[in-house]
Design an enzyme around this catalytic site. Structure first.
Site, PDB file in Angstrom:
ATOM      1  N   GLY A  94       0.803  -1.222   0.000  1.00  0.00           N
ATOM      2  CA  GLY A  94       0.000   0.000   0.000  1.00  0.00           C
ATOM      3  C   GLY A  94       0.827   1.258   0.000  1.00  0.00           C
ATOM      4  O   GLY A  94       0.319   2.353  -0.238  1.00  0.00           O
ATOM      5  N   ARG A 178      15.008  -0.699   0.531  1.00  0.00           N
ATOM      6  CA  ARG A 178      15.237  -1.927   1.287  1.00  0.00           C
ATOM      7  C   ARG A 178      15.712  -3.003   0.330  1.00  0.00           C
ATOM      8  O   ARG A 178      15.285  -3.059  -0.829  1.00  0.00           O
ATOM      9  CB  ARG A 178      13.916  -2.315   1.924  1.00  0.00           C
ATOM     10  CG  ARG A 178      13.916  -3.610   2.662  1.00  0.00           C
ATOM     11  CD  ARG A 178      12.788  -3.645   3.639  1.00  0.00           C
ATOM     12  NE  ARG A 178      11.543  -4.081   3.009  1.00  0.00           N
ATOM     13  CZ  ARG A 178      10.394  -4.195   3.669  1.00  0.00           C
ATOM     14  NH1 ARG A 178      10.318  -3.877   4.951  1.00  0.00           N
ATOM     15  NH2 ARG A 178       9.310  -4.608   3.065  1.00  0.00           N
ATOM     16  N   ARG A 185       6.018 -13.570   1.133  1.00  0.00           N
ATOM     17  CA  ARG A 185       5.547 -13.694   2.514  1.00  0.00           C
ATOM     18  C   ARG A 185       4.577 -14.869   2.615  1.00  0.00           C
ATOM     19  O   ARG A 185       4.042 -15.322   1.595  1.00  0.00           O
ATOM     20  CB  ARG A 185       4.780 -12.420   2.901  1.00  0.00           C
ATOM     21  CG  ARG A 185       5.551 -11.142   2.643  1.00  0.00           C
ATOM     22  CD  ARG A 185       4.612 -10.002   2.252  1.00  0.00           C
ATOM     23  NE  ARG A 185       5.368  -8.820   1.817  1.00  0.00           N
ATOM     24  CZ  ARG A 185       5.743  -7.838   2.618  1.00  0.00           C
ATOM     25  NH1 ARG A 185       5.409  -7.859   3.886  1.00  0.00           N
ATOM     26  NH2 ARG A 185       6.460  -6.835   2.168  1.00  0.00           N
ATOM     27  N   ASP A 254       1.486 -11.515   6.926  1.00  0.00           N
ATOM     28  CA  ASP A 254       2.067 -10.727   5.833  1.00  0.00           C
ATOM     29  C   ASP A 254       3.438 -10.180   6.206  1.00  0.00           C
ATOM     30  O   ASP A 254       4.125  -9.611   5.358  1.00  0.00           O
ATOM     31  CB  ASP A 254       1.126  -9.582   5.429  1.00  0.00           C
ATOM     32  CG  ASP A 254       0.664  -8.754   6.607  1.00  0.00           C
ATOM     33  OD1 ASP A 254       0.051  -9.324   7.530  1.00  0.00           O
ATOM     34  OD2 ASP A 254       0.924  -7.541   6.621  1.00  0.00           O
TER      35      ASP A 254
HETATM   36  P1  AMP Z   1       2.550  -3.069   7.965  1.00  0.00           P
HETATM   37  O1  AMP Z   1       1.826  -3.006   9.266  1.00  0.00           O
HETATM   38  O2  AMP Z   1       3.532  -1.946   7.754  1.00  0.00           O
HETATM   39  O3  AMP Z   1       3.152  -4.399   7.714  1.00  0.00           O
HETATM   40  O4  AMP Z   1       1.435  -2.820   6.843  1.00  0.00           O
HETATM   41  C1  AMP Z   1       0.259  -3.576   6.743  1.00  0.00           C
HETATM   42  C2  AMP Z   1      -0.479  -3.197   5.488  1.00  0.00           C
HETATM   43  O5  AMP Z   1      -0.887  -1.813   5.526  1.00  0.00           O
HETATM   44  C3  AMP Z   1       0.322  -3.353   4.207  1.00  0.00           C
HETATM   45  O6  AMP Z   1      -0.574  -3.754   3.206  1.00  0.00           O
HETATM   46  C4  AMP Z   1       0.831  -1.953   3.973  1.00  0.00           C
HETATM   47  O7  AMP Z   1       1.168  -1.718   2.634  1.00  0.00           O
HETATM   48  C5  AMP Z   1      -0.337  -1.110   4.427  1.00  0.00           C
HETATM   49  N1  AMP Z   1       0.065   0.244   4.856  1.00  0.00           N
HETATM   50  C6  AMP Z   1       0.736   0.584   5.981  1.00  0.00           C
HETATM   51  N2  AMP Z   1       0.901   1.928   6.051  1.00  0.00           N
HETATM   52  C7  AMP Z   1       0.327   2.459   4.946  1.00  0.00           C
HETATM   53  C8  AMP Z   1       0.156   3.788   4.436  1.00  0.00           C
HETATM   54  N3  AMP Z   1       0.620   4.856   5.087  1.00  0.00           N
HETATM   55  N4  AMP Z   1      -0.495   3.931   3.258  1.00  0.00           N
HETATM   56  C9  AMP Z   1      -0.984   2.877   2.606  1.00  0.00           C
HETATM   57  N5  AMP Z   1      -0.865   1.614   3.023  1.00  0.00           N
HETATM   58  C10 AMP Z   1      -0.210   1.378   4.180  1.00  0.00           C
HETATM   59 MG    MG Z   2       4.102  -5.414   6.445  1.00  0.00          MG
END
Ligand code: AMP
Ligand code: MG
Length: 488
Positions: A94, A178, A185, A254
């Site tokens: 995202g 990164r 995953r 994930d």
């Molecule tokens: P994470 O907790 O960082 O592993 O993210 C979980 C999900 O939320 C993944 O699909 C990310 O791409 C999405 N995500 C986290 N932060 C954002 C953001 N600021 N904008 C869009 N998607 C996000």
């Molecule tokens: Mg993540």
């Protein structure tokens, strides 16, 4: 709008080419005022990238996805995932993009991936951006993990974007680049499974085998062997987290790799006082991802992986389940063996020591540490000194001196190997107060403390004069109840 072409870097498109259903071609958002905050020159060189070039406008363009090489196909990756136990069928990148694959000096493919590069079709309600502080945090902690010898994604650079990012407060934006052996995953398999396209699931599994677990291809049942290889890799990884006192904080499916690398440094932190119930993440109110719960959660996540793989394991569902259950049972053996072996080394125990003697010693030590809330990192390092006859550094951390003395007498009678201990018990880990201090300064534009901290953490086992404060627990003024915040 087309991103400008950068001619000097060759980016593979193996993932995008082999798994188009899981790869959405996409472009990074414009970056108003890019400023390179930190660059990992050693990693760049290992990837065949010239650090001086990466500092140029074109280089920073690559590091933000705004100027990509000809022929490259940046993609947002699709995946699903169980988040805190609840299933989300469509997560995906995202706020991230896979730019493509590089080959490192050892000939291994490496993903070049951006985090904070703008909205994608997977963004849901999110803005697609990331803030400087959390991206510097991932940089520091992932590089510290690498230096500790723990499998992890790496950090190549953080570029400030000059864009305001709106959270509870307005924060400066950033993009992290990164590097990983891949971004496959458990959630990638969950997504593929949910498409009900067995051919896609098979292609994904074969891609994963070729990339990460090629020995599985040589077995009678490659897909079962893939599952077993991931079970073993994750058991070993989580044992290493536990031995060093690392709390991942958000072990959703994930955020669990097929490669066995640690990924997605969000609300992670290292424990100070030893306590299995330690939780740092502000959103983990039930303690699902508490320090001591991590092996259990890893096993739970691997059961979700097994479910995704079932159609590849056998034609009959019952038979597939039986195979998966039998293979998953090995997680506990792998984990215990890795953890016990690690504790053996941390205590410098002699080879050939009777298993029950070692086991009783370790169990009693864990009880002692927990009862006395000893600082995990300095206590183990202090035991190395104790093995050399200098009891102070470890003993001084314990309140119940009689209990410590009784335990130490049993342990010292085994003539522990202090040199071996010093090679596995780090003096320096990214302690929360040090990380916060470096991130606060970095967010304010002062990158000096971050540079110093990165240098300290790059050699975690080598005690160097003048670095005493980096080896010490947080001052009382830092306070207890430290919290980390997710997804910012
Ligand atoms: P994470 O907790 O960082 O592993 O993210 C979980 C999900 O939320 C993944 O699909 C990310 O791409 C999405 N995500 C986290 N932060 C954002 C953001 N600021 N904008 C869009 N998607 C996000
Ligand atoms: Mg993540």
């Amino acid at each position: 709008m087309n991103a400008r072409v950068v001619p000097t870097v060759e980016l593979g498109r193996r993932y995008a080419g082999e798994l188009p259903e899981l790869a959405l071609p996409w472009q990074a958002a414009e970056v108003p005022v890019p400023r390179l905050l930190v660059l990992n020159e050693a990693l760049a060189a290992d990837l065949g990238l010239d650090p001086d070039w990466l500092r140029s406008d074109d280089g920073v363009g690559l590091l933000t996805g705004t100027r990509v090489p000809e022929g490259a196909t940046p993609v947002a990756q699709a995946y699903a995932g169980h988040q805190f136990g609840g299933y989300s069928p469509r997560l995906g990148d995202g706020r991230a993009l896979l730019l493509g694959e590089l080959t490192d000096n050892a000939g291994r493919p490496r993903d070049l991936h951006l985090k904070g590069s703008g909205r994608t079709p997977f963004s849901r309600g999110g803005d697609g951006y990331a803030a400087v502080g959390p991206m510097l945090r991932e940089y520091v902690v992932s590089e510290a993990m690498h230096a500790l010898g723990i499998p992890t994604t790496r950090s190549l650079a953080v570029v400030a974007t000059g864009r305001d990012v709106h959270r509870e407060v307005v924060l400066p934006g950033a993009v992290l680049s990164r590097v990983a052996s891949s971004h496959l995953r458990v959630g990638t398999f969950q997504y593929a499974r949910a498409t009900d396209d067995p051919a896609l699931l098979r292609r994904l599994a074969d891609h994963a085998i070729a990339r990460h677990h090629p020995a599985a291809a040589e077995t009678d049942h490659p897909h079962l062997a893939l599952f077993e290889a991931v079970v073993a890799a994750q058991a070993s990884l989580v044992a290493q987290w536990m031995l060093v006192g690392f709390v991942h904080g958000v072990m959703n499916t994930d955020n669990m790799t097929i490669s066995g690398e640690t990924i997605d440094y969000g609300p992670c932190a290292f424990i100070d006082a030893f306590d299995p119930a330690t939780v740092f993440s502000s959103i983990d109110t039930a303690g699902r991802y508490a320090f001591g719960n991590q092996p259990v959660v890893a096993e739970w996540n691997l059961a979700r992986f097994a479910e995704a793989l079932l159609p590849l394991l056998a034609d009959e569902q019952d038979e597939a389940v039986a195979l998966a259950v039998a293979s998953l049972e090995r997680f506990r053996e792998h984990y215990s063996e890795a953890w016990r072996g690690g504790m053996h080394a941390k205590l410098g125990l002699p080879a050939g020591l009777a298993a029950d003697t070692a086991s009783a010693l370790v169990t009693d030590l864990v009880t002692l540490m927990q009862d006395n809330h000893v600082d995990h990192t300095s206590f183990f390092r202090g035991l190395g000194a104790a093995a050399r006859g200098e009891s102070g550094p470890a003993r001084d951390l314990v309140l119940d001196l009689a209990a410590y003395d009784a335990w130490a007498e049993r342990w010292l009678a085994l003539s522990p190997d202090a040199d071996r201990m010093d090679r596995v018990n780090p003096a320096y880990v990214p302690r929360n107060h040090l990380v916060e201090e470096a991130l606060a300064a970095g967010t304010d534009g002062d990158l000096e403390p971050l540079g110093v901290l990165l240098d300290v953490l790059a050699a975690p086992y080598d005690v160097r004069p003048g670095l005493e404060r980096f080896a010490e627990p947080a001052p009382d003024s830092f306070g207890r109840g430290y919290q980390t915040f997710c997804g910012t």
